[in-house]
Scaffold this motif. Structure first.
Motif, PDB file in Angstrom:
ATOM      1  N   THR A  81      34.478  32.734  37.896  1.00  0.00           N
ATOM      2  CA  THR A  81      33.358  33.002  36.997  1.00  0.00           C
ATOM      3  C   THR A  81      32.124  33.206  37.861  1.00  0.00           C
ATOM      4  OG1 THR A  81      34.303  31.683  35.194  1.00  0.00           O
ATOM      5  CG2 THR A  81      31.931  32.113  35.122  1.00  0.00           C
ATOM      6  N   TYR A  82      31.569  34.395  37.823  1.00  0.00           N
ATOM      7  CA  TYR A  82      30.450  34.700  38.719  1.00  0.00           C
ATOM      8  C   TYR A  82      29.243  35.212  37.934  1.00  0.00           C
ATOM      9  CZ  TYR A  82      32.378  39.500  38.476  1.00  0.00           C
ATOM     10  OH  TYR A  82      32.847  40.712  38.052  1.00  0.00           O
ATOM     11  N   SER A  83      28.056  34.856  38.443  1.00  0.00           N
ATOM     12  CA  SER A  83      26.812  35.231  37.788  1.00  0.00           C
ATOM     13  C   SER A  83      25.665  35.015  38.755  1.00  0.00           C
ATOM     14  CB  SER A  83      26.599  34.406  36.516  1.00  0.00           C
ATOM     15  OG  SER A  83      26.404  33.034  36.845  1.00  0.00           O
ATOM     16  N   THR A  84      24.481  35.430  38.358  1.00  0.00           N
ATOM     17  CA  THR A  84      23.246  35.175  39.098  1.00  0.00           C
ATOM     18  C   THR A  84      22.208  34.650  38.107  1.00  0.00           C
ATOM     19  OG1 THR A  84      22.086  37.279  38.773  1.00  0.00           O
ATOM     20  CG2 THR A  84      23.821  37.234  40.459  1.00  0.00           C
ATOM     21  N   PRO A  85      21.046  34.201  38.570  1.00  0.00           N
ATOM     22  CA  PRO A  85      20.031  33.759  37.608  1.00  0.00           C
ATOM     23  C   PRO A  85      19.597  34.837  36.621  1.00  0.00           C
ATOM     24  CG  PRO A  85      19.509  32.927  39.792  1.00  0.00           C
ATOM     25  CD  PRO A  85      20.652  33.896  39.956  1.00  0.00           C
ATOM     26  N   THR A  86      19.833  36.114  36.958  1.00  0.00           N
ATOM     27  CA  THR A  86      19.384  37.195  36.081  1.00  0.00           C
ATOM     28  C   THR A  86      20.517  37.974  35.440  1.00  0.00           C
ATOM     29  OG1 THR A  86      19.285  38.780  37.922  1.00  0.00           O
ATOM     30  CG2 THR A  86      17.299  37.491  37.458  1.00  0.00           C
ATOM     31  N   THR A  87      21.757  37.768  35.865  1.00  0.00           N
ATOM     32  CA  THR A  87      22.891  38.498  35.296  1.00  0.00           C
ATOM     33  C   THR A  87      23.889  37.516  34.722  1.00  0.00           C
ATOM     34  OG1 THR A  87      23.975  38.579  37.465  1.00  0.00           O
ATOM     35  CG2 THR A  87      22.631  40.468  36.836  1.00  0.00           C
ATOM     36  N   PRO A  88      24.370  37.746  33.499  1.00  0.00           N
ATOM     37  CA  PRO A  88      25.238  36.780  32.820  1.00  0.00           C
ATOM     38  C   PRO A  88      26.629  36.730  33.434  1.00  0.00           C
ATOM     39  CG  PRO A  88      24.944  38.735  31.483  1.00  0.00           C
ATOM     40  CD  PRO A  88      24.013  38.888  32.639  1.00  0.00           C
ATOM     41  N   PRO A  89      27.373  35.678  33.137  1.00  0.00           N
ATOM     42  CA  PRO A  89      28.668  35.441  33.777  1.00  0.00           C
ATOM     43  C   PRO A  89      29.742  36.443  33.374  1.00  0.00           C
ATOM     44  CG  PRO A  89      27.772  33.417  32.835  1.00  0.00           C
ATOM     45  CD  PRO A  89      26.960  34.542  32.296  1.00  0.00           C
ATOM     46  N   VAL A  90      30.601  36.703  34.350  1.00  0.00           N
ATOM     47  CA  VAL A  90      31.845  37.436  34.140  1.00  0.00           C
ATOM     48  C   VAL A  90      32.962  36.554  34.663  1.00  0.00           C
ATOM     49  CG1 VAL A  90      33.197  39.468  34.770  1.00  0.00           C
ATOM     50  CG2 VAL A  90      30.738  39.688  34.350  1.00  0.00           C
ATOM     51  N   SER A  91      34.037  36.415  33.889  1.00  0.00           N
ATOM     52  CA  SER A  91      35.175  35.590  34.299  1.00  0.00           C
ATOM     53  C   SER A  91      36.414  36.462  34.417  1.00  0.00           C
ATOM     54  CB  SER A  91      35.434  34.469  33.286  1.00  0.00           C
ATOM     55  OG  SER A  91      34.339  33.576  33.236  1.00  0.00           O
ATOM     56  N   VAL A  92      37.102  36.330  35.558  1.00  0.00           N
ATOM     57  CA  VAL A  92      38.330  37.086  35.797  1.00  0.00           C
ATOM     58  C   VAL A  92      39.359  36.164  36.444  1.00  0.00           C
ATOM     59  CG1 VAL A  92      37.072  39.257  36.110  1.00  0.00           C
ATOM     60  CG2 VAL A  92      37.614  37.839  38.111  1.00  0.00           C
ATOM     61  N   VAL A  93      40.613  36.582  36.401  1.00  0.00           N
ATOM     62  CA  VAL A  93      41.669  35.922  37.164  1.00  0.00           C
ATOM     63  C   VAL A  93      41.936  36.756  38.406  1.00  0.00           C
ATOM     64  CG1 VAL A  93      44.060  35.129  37.185  1.00  0.00           C
ATOM     65  CG2 VAL A  93      42.718  34.970  35.086  1.00  0.00           C
ATOM     66  N   ARG A  94      42.002  36.085  39.558  1.00  0.00           N
ATOM     67  CA  ARG A  94      42.344  36.757  40.811  1.00  0.00           C
ATOM     68  C   ARG A  94      43.590  36.100  41.402  1.00  0.00           C
ATOM     69  NH1 ARG A  94      37.980  39.946  42.389  1.00  0.00           N
ATOM     70  NH2 ARG A  94      35.967  39.344  41.464  1.00  0.00           N
ATOM     71  N   ASN A  95      44.322  36.869  42.188  1.00  0.00           N
ATOM     72  CA  ASN A  95      45.444  36.279  42.901  1.00  0.00           C
ATOM     73  C   ASN A  95      44.956  35.677  44.217  1.00  0.00           C
ATOM     74  OD1 ASN A  95      45.206  38.402  44.771  1.00  0.00           O
ATOM     75  ND2 ASN A  95      46.844  39.596  43.824  1.00  0.00           N
ATOM     76  N   SER A  96      45.864  35.114  44.978  1.00  0.00           N
ATOM     77  CA  SER A  96      45.471  34.384  46.179  1.00  0.00           C
ATOM     78  C   SER A  96      44.879  35.288  47.243  1.00  0.00           C
ATOM     79  CB  SER A  96      46.673  33.635  46.752  1.00  0.00           C
ATOM     80  OG  SER A  96      47.722  34.542  47.075  1.00  0.00           O
ATOM     81  N   ASP A  97      45.034  36.620  47.110  1.00  0.00           N
ATOM     82  CA  ASP A  97      44.411  37.555  48.038  1.00  0.00           C
ATOM     83  C   ASP A  97      43.037  38.006  47.561  1.00  0.00           C
ATOM     84  OD1 ASP A  97      46.548  37.534  49.834  1.00  0.00           O
ATOM     85  OD2 ASP A  97      47.637  39.041  48.650  1.00  0.00           O
ATOM     86  N   GLY A  98      42.617  37.528  46.397  1.00  0.00           N
ATOM     87  CA  GLY A  98      41.313  37.911  45.873  1.00  0.00           C
ATOM     88  C   GLY A  98      41.338  39.128  44.980  1.00  0.00           C
ATOM     89  N   ASP A  99      42.497  39.704  44.748  1.00  0.00           N
ATOM     90  CA  ASP A  99      42.595  40.879  43.887  1.00  0.00           C
ATOM     91  C   ASP A  99      42.469  40.472  42.422  1.00  0.00           C
ATOM     92  OD1 ASP A  99      43.179  42.464  46.160  1.00  0.00           O
ATOM     93  OD2 ASP A  99      45.296  41.881  46.017  1.00  0.00           O
ATOM     94  N   GLU A 100      41.683  41.215  41.679  1.00  0.00           N
ATOM     95  CA  GLU A 100      41.546  40.931  40.245  1.00  0.00           C
ATOM     96  C   GLU A 100      42.819  41.347  39.516  1.00  0.00           C
ATOM     97  OE1 GLU A 100      38.912  42.378  36.415  1.00  0.00           O
ATOM     98  OE2 GLU A 100      37.939  42.333  38.400  1.00  0.00           O
ATOM     99  N   VAL A 101      43.377  40.418  38.755  1.00  0.00           N
ATOM    100  CA  VAL A 101      44.600  40.718  38.015  1.00  0.00           C
ATOM    101  C   VAL A 101      44.373  40.744  36.510  1.00  0.00           C
ATOM    102  CG1 VAL A 101      46.061  39.771  39.831  1.00  0.00           C
ATOM    103  CG2 VAL A 101      45.358  38.295  37.954  1.00  0.00           C
ATOM    104  N   LEU A 102      43.286  40.137  36.044  1.00  0.00           N
ATOM    105  CA  LEU A 102      43.068  40.089  34.599  1.00  0.00           C
ATOM    106  C   LEU A 102      41.616  39.749  34.305  1.00  0.00           C
ATOM    107  CD1 LEU A 102      44.486  40.234  31.796  1.00  0.00           C
ATOM    108  CD2 LEU A 102      44.781  37.747  31.961  1.00  0.00           C
TER     109      LEU A 102
END
Length: 770
Positions: free
Chosen positions: A463-484
């Motif tokens: 789940t990533y965000s900044t003080p000015t941009t709202p959160p986005v949540s994704v599932v990543r695999n152990s290599d950091g690739d977004e899977v969902l």
């Protein structure tokens, strides 16, 4: 989001003409109601899909609650199959549960928790209140589950196998069989002020024992907590009739006797009498590498069993926090050997959220964290000899928190910062080989990343965000690739309410070279032709900072609310705050706690006023709570020509009257000079009472067991002696956390409106109570 970028661009638009001071005659209830609408109680419910609290299941899936404009939905995710679906049909389950419980539940507001999926997902089990239900997801029929034993309360520590719960009674340690209820006393020689597993740091206390079960649930590592001879703290209630006295041990800097830990291992045995083995070493000071207690983040810090329970590994911290020793104990004999020791000139810091050392029992190694090269990095050592094998990470950046060590793959997954371009406070996930090589970035987006790893390490929720941009949540695999993709926060209702993001800024520190970072808040009806008073919301270092999280938060305290009343509000992380910058940065004013980063706050505010002519530097105020109370009073007393108004809440104004652990880590051990002066004198706010020129509002709770009220009363006494006018609110029977109360918030707003804005506040404004 494009909308946010447009908002930020408009906020920073340059004024077209010379500024006139913003100075209304009075503010109304409507003005305060507008400000109140920006408090957390009003903004939180306007954001949807902002977080994913993953509840991982044994089969690698996880479920979470998703807040949507239509209500709450329960979602199950299968990372392997890359699916995200509702766990059940909400209307059908609501009807079935309503029938079973003889009450009415709405599909969008199901009060269920602790979900389990059974029978290949054909049955769902969950808790509602104190009861539990099973629901057939084919027929959608629910029924109460058979009664199960009540979960132990927080004062009980459950064994890894779930059979036993350890607790304290009468200064001794006991266990309860959670199936039969049979209790067994493990120790008999505990006594008052020398009890087992006692959870008392002076400034905080708990009934939950401090202990660590062995992995096989057969032994307990703990200690006798030696508070004999430690000085007392006394607080009294405010009531009609005789007050109640609260008295307990509370060590302070310079005390000849502080808390000590006599370490012991208790073996439960197989039906025989419990056996205690005392570790063969002098008692440790009650210190940790993580926080102002030995209990940090919910658990006992700086101690670990090896997987086979054959060794107990722990870190001993010196009273002044300048030396840390890693030790290995034989739990059967009590023999202790020192493996490694590191000493700093100032303070030794292993922390961000947890102790950053780990034992690799399989290879007889340990991973160690050190700032010896000015940055926080990991090192690999031999557990037998204590010899350095290699430095694992290096560079001008920090390892913040180890999340996972895989002894088979020989990798470490960790949170780090300052390695990527952009805001140095953003946090990223990395993986690095224990045997060498550069870290691999697993979360590429420039933001702060909050991570939930699957138990097997194959996937994680990001789940990533900044003080000015709202959160986005994704599932990543152990290599950091977004899977969902999981959630993208919906803030449309928040924006429609008039909310605007804070404005990130950077300035130079007092040295003219070091970059400092902060957030600025302006009124939503900002007029660039006007000149607004500026208020600094401060929390100093060294353990924290003013800005706090770099994640998205719709309300940061009352910063935007206060700005709404006609102010520019700034939060700036000064030199001396940490630990997310370099060691040099965090220890900048070690031994000079009265500094509080104030020269940097002033330097930053001056630069902002040069940059933005709508800032009125002649009307500068400051406020804060706890450490911020200490800093805000210090600001108006040390820099009376700059700060005109200060609101100071629950401040530790005299650190000889505050807990020993905090003061002795950041100020150093108390030293008394031949003339009777000490190294703590210059930091004490009451010493500068005669400098008061502006308006100062002091506030404290009369039963504050964290920062004792004598801290503020010493300042009051000195101000009276100096014949100075000031304002004081004592909150009867309140502890440390009154800063966000309606009354304190309203009085804080009133004080700045009257004395800094020069306007009349509405009379006794009442908050809506949302």
């Amino acid at each position: 989001m494009p909308l946010l970028f447009l908002i930020l661009a408009s906020l920073l638009a340059a004024p077209a003409a010379a500024q006139q001071p913003y100075s209304p005659e009075r503010l109304t209830d409507a003005d305060y109601a507008q400000a109140e609408s920006f408090l957390r109680s009003h903004t939180t419910d306007l954001v949807f899909g902002a977080s994913v609290d993953a509840n991982w299941l044994p089969d690698g899936r996880f479920w979470y609650r998703s807040d949507t404009p239509a209500g709450t939905e329960f979602v199950i995710v299968d990372p392997t199959e890359r699916t995200r679906t509702r766990i059940f049909d909400h209307p059908r389950l609501a009807a079935a549960l309503s029938a079973a419980a003889d009450t009415v539940y709405e599909p969008s507001d199901l009060p269920i928790r602790n979900i389990e999926l059974l029978d290949n997902d054909r049955t769902v089990s969950f808790q509602v209140g104190n009861g539990r239900y099973h629901c057939d997801l084919d027929a959608y029929i629910c029924a109460p589950s058979p009664p199960v034993r009540a979960a132990p309360d927080r004062s009980v520590v459950v064994s890894p196998d779930g059979r036993l719960g350890a607790f304290t009674r009468g200064n001794n340690l006991w266990v309860r069989n959670l199936e039969t209820g049979v209790e067994t006393q493990l120790t008999t020689d505990g006594e008052e002020n020398f009890g087992y597993a006692t959870n008392n740091a002076g400034w905080t206390r708990s009934d939950r024992p401090v202990m660590l079960w062995s992995p096989d649930s057969r032994s307990i590592a703990t200690f006798q907590h030696d508070s004999r001879g430690v000085g007392m703290m006394y607080l009294v209630s405010t009531n009609v009739g005789h007050p109640e006295l609260e008295a307990w041990q509370y060590p302070m800097p310079g005390d000849s006797v502080v808390f000590r830990l006599h370490r012991v291992v208790i073996h439960l045995g197989d039906g025989g009498a419990p056996r205690a083995v005392r570790l063969q070493m002098p008692p440790d000071y009650q210190r940790s590498t993580v926080c102002d207690h030995i209990v940090c983040g919910g658990g006992w810090a700086d101690i670990a069993w090896t997987p086979d329970a054959s060794q107990l590994v722990f870190a001993s911290v010196s009273r002044g926090h300048d030396t840390v020793t890693l030790r290995v104990a034989d739990p059967e004999t009590g023999e202790v050997r020192d493996v490694y020791q590191e000493t700093e000139d100032t303070f030794f810091n292993l922390n961000y959220r947890d102790s950053n050392w780990r034992v690799l029992a399989e290879t007889n190694e340990f991973i160690w964290f050190s700032q010896r090269d000015n940055w926080g990095h990991l090192y690999l050592y031999d557990l037998e000899t204590g010899e350095l094998k290699r430095q694992i990470t290096q560079g001008d950046w920090n390892v913040l928190e180890i999340l996972r060590v895989d002894p088979d793959d020989r990798t470490i997954t960790f949170i780090g910062n300052e390695r990527e371009p952009g805001d140095p406070y953003f946090e990223y996930l990395y993986r690095v080989s224990i045997d060498g090589g550069e870290p691999t970035l697993l979360t590429p987006d420039s933001a702060t990343h909050r991570i939930s790893l699957s138990p097997d390490g194959e996937y994680f929720v990001d789940t990533y965000s900044t003080p000015t941009t709202p959160p986005v949540s994704v599932v990543r695999n152990s290599d950091g690739d977004e899977v969902l993709a999981l959630e993208t926060a919906d803030i449309s209702r928040l924006v429609a309410s008039g909310w605007q993001p804070p404005i990130p800024f950077s300035v130079k520190a007092r040295d003219g070279e070091t970059d400092l970072y902060g957030l600025m808040f302006r009124p939503t009806d900002f007029d660039p032709s006007l000149k607004y008073p500026i208020i600094n919301h401060i929390y100093p270092g060294p353990q924290g900072g003013s800005v706090g999280s770099r994640s998205f938060v719709p309300s940061r305290g009352d910063a935007q609310a206060l700005a709404e009343l006609g102010f520019i509000v700034v939060e700036l992380d000064a030199l001396g705050s940490g630990p997310k910058r370099s060691k040099w940065f965090q220890e900048f004013y070690y031994g000079e706690m009265g500094d509080n980063g104030l020269p940097d706050q002033i330097a930053g505010m001056r630069q902002l006023a040069e940059r933005y002519p709508w800032i009125d530097l002649e009307r500068a105020g400051i406020y804060g709570h706890s450490g911020g109370g200490f800093a805000s009073t210090g600001a108006i007393l040390r820099y009376p020509d700059f700060f005109k108004v200060a609101v100071s809440q629950a401040g530790n104004h005299e650190n000889r009257n505050y807990e020993d652990d905090w003061g002795e880590q950041w100020q150093g051990l108390l030293e008394v000079n031949p003339d009777g002066s000490t190294n703590y004198d210059a930091a004490a706010n009451w010493q500068y009472a005669e400098n008061l020129e502006g308006n100062l509002l002091l506030a404290h709770g009369t039963t504050d067991s964290n920062v004792p009220p004598s801290n503020t009363l010493l300042v009051v006494d000195a101000l009276i002696a100096a014949n100075k006018d000031f304002d004081l609110i004592m909150f009867p029977n309140r502890s440390h956390g009154f800063g966000g109360s309606d009354y304190m918030t309203r009085r804080r707003w009133d004080y700045f409106v009257e004395h800094l804005l020069g306007a009349e506040p509405p009379e006794e404004y009442e908050f809506s109570g949302r």
